[in-house]
Design a protein around this motif. Structure first.
Motif, mmCIF file in Angstrom:
data_model
loop_
_atom_site.group_PDB
_atom_site.id
_atom_site.type_symbol
_atom_site.label_atom_id
_atom_site.label_comp_id
_atom_site.label_asym_id
_atom_site.label_seq_id
_atom_site.Cartn_x
_atom_site.Cartn_y
_atom_site.Cartn_z
ATOM 1 N N ASP A 113 5.267 -32.287 -17.923
ATOM 2 C CA ASP A 113 4.178 -32.355 -16.950
ATOM 3 C C ASP A 113 2.989 -33.131 -17.521
ATOM 4 O O ASP A 113 2.441 -34.017 -16.870
ATOM 5 C CB ASP A 113 3.712 -30.944 -16.553
ATOM 6 C CG ASP A 113 4.736 -30.259 -15.646
ATOM 7 O OD1 ASP A 113 5.635 -30.961 -15.144
ATOM 8 O OD2 ASP A 113 4.636 -29.032 -15.471
ATOM 9 N N GLU A 114 2.595 -32.764 -18.750
ATOM 10 C CA GLU A 114 1.420 -33.400 -19.355
ATOM 11 C C GLU A 114 1.614 -34.898 -19.521
ATOM 12 O O GLU A 114 0.680 -35.682 -19.374
ATOM 13 C CB GLU A 114 1.137 -32.773 -20.724
ATOM 14 C CG GLU A 114 0.445 -31.428 -20.628
ATOM 15 C CD GLU A 114 0.362 -30.724 -21.983
ATOM 16 O OE1 GLU A 114 -0.208 -29.629 -22.029
ATOM 17 O OE2 GLU A 114 0.870 -31.293 -22.986
ATOM 18 N N ARG A 115 2.843 -35.302 -19.865
ATOM 19 C CA ARG A 115 3.118 -36.718 -20.076
ATOM 20 C C ARG A 115 3.494 -37.421 -18.770
ATOM 21 O O ARG A 115 3.791 -38.610 -18.769
ATOM 22 C CB ARG A 115 4.218 -36.887 -21.121
ATOM 23 C CG ARG A 115 3.720 -36.497 -22.504
ATOM 24 C CD ARG A 115 4.748 -36.629 -23.582
ATOM 25 N NE ARG A 115 4.150 -36.325 -24.868
ATOM 26 C CZ ARG A 115 3.832 -37.258 -25.779
ATOM 27 N NH1 ARG A 115 4.074 -38.524 -25.564
ATOM 28 N NH2 ARG A 115 3.265 -36.891 -26.919
ATOM 29 N N MET A 116 3.521 -36.658 -17.709
ATOM 30 C CA MET A 116 3.852 -37.180 -16.386
ATOM 31 C C MET A 116 5.172 -37.941 -16.391
ATOM 32 O O MET A 116 5.309 -38.990 -15.765
ATOM 33 C CB MET A 116 2.698 -38.038 -15.856
ATOM 34 C CG MET A 116 1.471 -37.187 -15.569
ATOM 35 S SD MET A 116 0.154 -38.067 -14.698
ATOM 36 C CE MET A 116 -0.549 -39.035 -16.005
ATOM 37 N N TRP A 117 6.133 -37.385 -17.130
ATOM 38 C CA TRP A 117 7.479 -37.968 -17.117
ATOM 39 C C TRP A 117 8.149 -37.605 -15.795
ATOM 40 O O TRP A 117 8.121 -36.444 -15.381
ATOM 41 C CB TRP A 117 8.328 -37.414 -18.268
ATOM 42 C CG TRP A 117 7.967 -37.928 -19.617
ATOM 43 C CD1 TRP A 117 7.147 -38.987 -19.915
ATOM 44 C CD2 TRP A 117 8.420 -37.412 -20.883
ATOM 45 N NE1 TRP A 117 7.065 -39.157 -21.277
ATOM 46 C CE2 TRP A 117 7.837 -38.213 -21.894
ATOM 47 C CE3 TRP A 117 9.264 -36.359 -21.255
ATOM 48 C CZ2 TRP A 117 8.062 -37.985 -23.257
ATOM 49 C CZ3 TRP A 117 9.494 -36.138 -22.609
ATOM 50 C CH2 TRP A 117 8.906 -36.941 -23.596
ATOM 51 N N MET A 118 8.774 -38.585 -15.156
ATOM 52 C CA MET A 118 9.525 -38.302 -13.933
ATOM 53 C C MET A 118 10.935 -37.896 -14.333
ATOM 54 O O MET A 118 11.808 -38.731 -14.533
ATOM 55 C CB MET A 118 9.538 -39.539 -13.043
ATOM 56 C CG MET A 118 8.165 -39.853 -12.464
ATOM 57 S SD MET A 118 8.189 -41.296 -11.385
ATOM 58 C CE MET A 118 7.885 -42.616 -12.585
ATOM 59 N N VAL A 119 11.110 -36.589 -14.483
ATOM 60 C CA VAL A 119 12.393 -36.037 -14.928
ATOM 61 C C VAL A 119 12.737 -34.879 -14.006
ATOM 62 O O VAL A 119 11.884 -34.027 -13.744
ATOM 63 C CB VAL A 119 12.299 -35.513 -16.385
ATOM 64 C CG1 VAL A 119 13.581 -34.814 -16.796
ATOM 65 C CG2 VAL A 119 11.959 -36.641 -17.342
ATOM 66 N N GLY A 120 13.955 -34.873 -13.486
ATOM 67 C CA GLY A 120 14.397 -33.824 -12.568
ATOM 68 C C GLY A 120 14.154 -32.437 -13.137
ATOM 69 O O GLY A 120 14.320 -32.224 -14.335
ATOM 70 N N ARG A 121 13.747 -31.507 -12.259
ATOM 71 C CA ARG A 121 13.494 -30.120 -12.674
ATOM 72 C C ARG A 121 14.702 -29.514 -13.370
ATOM 73 O O ARG A 121 14.583 -28.705 -14.263
ATOM 74 C CB ARG A 121 13.164 -29.255 -11.438
ATOM 75 C CG ARG A 121 11.718 -29.281 -10.990
ATOM 76 C CD ARG A 121 10.823 -28.346 -11.816
ATOM 77 N NE ARG A 121 9.484 -28.935 -11.886
ATOM 78 C CZ ARG A 121 8.727 -28.933 -12.974
ATOM 79 N NH1 ARG A 121 9.120 -28.362 -14.080
ATOM 80 N NH2 ARG A 121 7.546 -29.513 -12.963
ATOM 81 N N ASN A 122 15.900 -29.912 -12.911
ATOM 82 C CA ASN A 122 17.125 -29.322 -13.457
ATOM 83 C C ASN A 122 17.856 -30.258 -14.414
ATOM 84 O O ASN A 122 19.042 -30.063 -14.681
ATOM 85 C CB ASN A 122 18.065 -28.925 -12.312
ATOM 86 C CG ASN A 122 17.404 -27.923 -11.388
ATOM 87 O OD1 ASN A 122 16.787 -26.968 -11.845
ATOM 88 N ND2 ASN A 122 17.504 -28.150 -10.090
ATOM 89 N N ALA A 123 17.186 -31.277 -14.910
ATOM 90 C CA ALA A 123 17.821 -32.202 -15.845
ATOM 91 C C ALA A 123 18.353 -31.425 -17.049
ATOM 92 O O ALA A 123 17.620 -30.631 -17.648
ATOM 93 C CB ALA A 123 16.814 -33.259 -16.293
ATOM 94 N N PRO A 124 19.618 -31.627 -17.413
ATOM 95 C CA PRO A 124 20.185 -30.906 -18.561
ATOM 96 C C PRO A 124 19.379 -31.136 -19.839
ATOM 97 O O PRO A 124 19.334 -30.274 -20.716
ATOM 98 C CB PRO A 124 21.592 -31.493 -18.696
ATOM 99 C CG PRO A 124 21.916 -32.120 -17.388
ATOM 100 C CD PRO A 124 20.611 -32.530 -16.775
ATOM 101 N N ALA A 125 18.741 -32.300 -19.952
ATOM 102 C CA ALA A 125 17.993 -32.613 -21.176
ATOM 103 C C ALA A 125 16.827 -31.652 -21.388
ATOM 104 O O ALA A 125 16.436 -31.374 -22.527
ATOM 105 C CB ALA A 125 17.482 -34.054 -21.136
ATOM 106 N N ARG A 126 16.254 -31.127 -20.291
ATOM 107 C CA ARG A 126 15.160 -30.149 -20.454
ATOM 108 C C ARG A 126 15.678 -28.921 -21.190
ATOM 109 O O ARG A 126 15.051 -28.419 -22.122
ATOM 110 C CB ARG A 126 14.630 -29.706 -19.083
ATOM 111 C CG ARG A 126 13.775 -30.740 -18.369
ATOM 112 C CD ARG A 126 13.232 -30.107 -17.077
ATOM 113 N NE ARG A 126 12.545 -31.066 -16.236
ATOM 114 C CZ ARG A 126 11.225 -31.028 -15.956
ATOM 115 N NH1 ARG A 126 10.486 -30.070 -16.477
ATOM 116 N NH2 ARG A 126 10.680 -31.926 -15.174
#
Lengths: 212, 212
Positions: A113-126
């Protein structure tokens, strides 16, 4: 070409090729008789890709099948598939406490969020990142500062990766480059990192391996 | 503590602990009777380390044993051991042509020389890098520019890694941090890289995973 020639060109034994065909890692050849099939250059290329993903990427068969299906689909969700190829995102790890992972996940989401990365909420990488953060904590290593530094570095790497993908000839090639670059790139980076670590150690502590 | 308590504290089943003891991943406890041994907090910590190296680092048992021996030795060659933990340095890979690997090795050695990295001539990471370069070539991907960009990035990462190691309390702790940071760091970096790749794709192509 016949399967024997496919084997000769790639160095992969015939029984192994048959295994890959059964496992869906390699598309079937064109049947020329009930017992014989014909293969072409795309089979050669696909077979080479399977081998390096297995050998260098050390991916499980099921993960490779996922990746290849994505490569063949008209509109694949590449990021999701590549995320699933991460070492940790292959099921719950009982080496780390689920509560610690949950807390780490909150930290990862905050970073994104802080870095404003556009990454899916459910991205496995998270989840993968959360699991490795939890593992650091589990073994008593404070990873706070490192996480932020790595996040900076990852931004630079991804920009290079996108350039790499952009050097492919067409859309199909770009997808291919994305898969190859992501999987093999992890290992390339790890190998270069070991060398620069050794170099930095030598500078800082005078610790050296064998004769430079 | 008894083995049952060690199991309770770490969540590792007793038969698994016995297996690790037989495999030399865990030092023997202090014998209190012919059939009973006593374990302490160092066993708890070591057991947690073994689990994350297996689960998150996905290292083979033999590699972990190597690493742990290095951790316990008075003057370990850490870089050499960490290099051997790289995915590729586990024996010849038949997926890549030895001649292509040889050419790639020359390229790696040149890179190290040009950048004046102090890295042992026989460092496993040199060969690992050569094998992954050869794999890129084998699947028809041109990795020339990427290699140089990654080398830049690796220099930055290693500097961060050395800072990380420097935050340990004592020499023993630094060694521990070096092992943990190297192995888990590869995976952390890979996970962050997947996220930043997704972000860069979203920026450049408007490709997105699930809802951001």
């Amino acid at each position: 070409m016949r399967i024997a020639e496919l084997s000769r060109q790639t160095g992969v034994p015939v029984p192994t090729i048959k295994y890959y065909l059964r496992e869906g890692l390699l598309p079937a050849g064109e049947l020329t008789s009930p017992n014989q099939a014909r293969y072409d250059d795309r089979h050669v290329q696909r077979l080479r890709l399977v081998r390096v993903l297995l050998d260098i990427g050390r991916l499980p068969i099921a993960t490779i099948r996922h990746l290849l299906v994505a490569l063949d689909e008209p509109d694949p969700d590449v990021h999701n598939v590549l995320g699933q190829a991460l070492p940790m995102a292959v099921g719950g790890k009982d080496s780390v406490d689920p509560e610690v992972v949950q807390a780490a996940r909150t930290r990862v989401d905050k970073l994104v969020d802080e870095r404003m990365w556009m990454v899916g909420r459910n991205a496995p990488a998270r989840q993968a990142a959360a699991e490795v953060l939890a593992a650091f904590e589990q073994v008593g290593a404070d990873v706070g500062v490192l996480l932020d530094q790595y996040a900076d570095v990852a931004e630079t790497i991804a920009a290079h990766d996108l350039d790499f993908v952009g050097r492919a000839r067409d859309a199909e090639g770009m997808l291919y480059y994305a898969v190859v670059g992501s999987i093999l790139g992890d290992t390339l980076l790890a190998a270069l990192r070991r060398m620069t670590q050794e170099h930095e150690s030598a500078k800082k502590f005078g610790i050296r391996g064998d004769d430079c």
